[in-house]
Design a protein around this motif. Structure first.
Motif, PDB file in Angstrom:
ATOM      1  N   ALA A   1     -14.723  -5.243   1.449  1.00  0.00           N
ATOM      2  CA  ALA A   1     -15.477  -4.816   0.265  1.00  0.00           C
ATOM      3  C   ALA A   1     -16.841  -5.490   0.197  1.00  0.00           C
ATOM      4  O   ALA A   1     -17.799  -4.918  -0.335  1.00  0.00           O
TER       5      ALA A   1
ATOM      6  N   ASN B   1      -3.160  -6.794   2.437  1.00  0.00           N
ATOM      7  CA  ASN B   1      -4.080  -7.724   3.085  1.00  0.00           C
ATOM      8  C   ASN B   1      -5.233  -7.988   2.112  1.00  0.00           C
ATOM      9  O   ASN B   1      -6.343  -7.475   2.302  1.00  0.00           O
ATOM     10  N   PRO B   2      -4.986  -8.762   1.048  1.00  0.00           N
ATOM     11  CA  PRO B   2      -6.021  -8.934   0.032  1.00  0.00           C
ATOM     12  C   PRO B   2      -7.276  -9.630   0.557  1.00  0.00           C
ATOM     13  O   PRO B   2      -8.384  -9.270   0.176  1.00  0.00           O
TER      14      PRO B   2
ATOM     15  N   PRO C   1     -12.999  -7.503   8.604  1.00  0.00           N
ATOM     16  CA  PRO C   1     -11.704  -8.126   8.341  1.00  0.00           C
ATOM     17  C   PRO C   1     -11.006  -8.613   9.603  1.00  0.00           C
ATOM     18  O   PRO C   1     -10.156  -9.501   9.543  1.00  0.00           O
TER      19      PRO C   1
ATOM     20  N   ASP D   1      -9.154  -7.073   2.585  1.00  0.00           N
ATOM     21  CA  ASP D   1      -9.747  -6.080   1.695  1.00  0.00           C
ATOM     22  C   ASP D   1     -10.996  -6.644   1.013  1.00  0.00           C
ATOM     23  O   ASP D   1     -11.999  -5.946   0.852  1.00  0.00           O
TER      24      ASP D   1
ATOM     25  N   ARG E   1       0.849  -1.193   0.000  1.00  0.00           N
ATOM     26  CA  ARG E   1       0.000   0.000   0.000  1.00  0.00           C
ATOM     27  C   ARG E   1       0.883   1.242   0.000  1.00  0.00           C
ATOM     28  O   ARG E   1       2.037   1.211   0.394  1.00  0.00           O
TER      29      ARG E   1
END
Length: 170
Positions: A74, A66-67, A79, A70, A41
């Motif tokens: 979303a 942190n896919p 999370p 994320d 990021r």
């Protein structure tokens, strides 16, 4: 014609294996996963330097990707729930009941050895032994539960069962 037979022979020889780990697609993977590489990021300067979190050696950094987190955020989830938080309060009684007679260490390794022994004793035919083909599904065929028949049995007994998709003809 010899080239074709040589290719067929090479393919047949490559298919011969008695490795029980072939059912696990990730078994023996020693190379990095190229899809796990994501950019970090962007760096940002906080408004107040007095509210910075204390450093955590070996912990995550603010700029670390942190896919999964994320994706959960979303989709409207939390999370923070992805972090290992031990056994949930709802599962504590189940864990205590299941381990009431003790817990055996190394059970996964023991089961893997017993599974190989079980499959080697059952469902081996001469051609399969020579070709070293896989007999996994046939070895456990007598233990397989027919989910459709079990669903109907419980439904006829008057139990409330979840709706099941229609049975497809294979």
């Amino acid at each position: 014609m010899r080239v074709i037979w040589a290719l067929i022979g090479t393919a047949a020889l490559a298919a011969c294996s008695s490795d029980p780990l072939l059912h696990n697609i990730r078994a023996g993977q020693s190379t990095p996963d190229e899809f796990a590489i994501v950019p970090t990021r962007a760096l940002s300067m906080p408004g107040d330097l007095n509210v910075l979190p204390p450093p955590t050696p070996g912990g995550a950094n603010i700029t670390d990707p942190n896919p999964k987190g994320d994706a959960v955020a979303a989709l409207g989830g939390n999370p923070a729930q992805l972090a290992a938080q031990g056994v949930g309060a709802a599962d504590g009684a189940l864990i205590n009941y299941a381990s009431r007679l003790g817990v055996q260490g190394g059970i996964r390794q023991q089961l893997a050895v017993e599974d190989v022994e079980w499959r080697s004793k059952r469902s081996r035919r001469l051609l399969e032994t020579v070709a070293r083909s896989d007999v996994y599904y046939r070895a456990y065929q007598t233990m397989t539960l027919d989910s459709w028949a079990e669903n109907e049995r419980w439904r006829r007994a008057g139990a409330q069962v979840p709706s099941a998709p229609p049975k497809t003809l294979d």
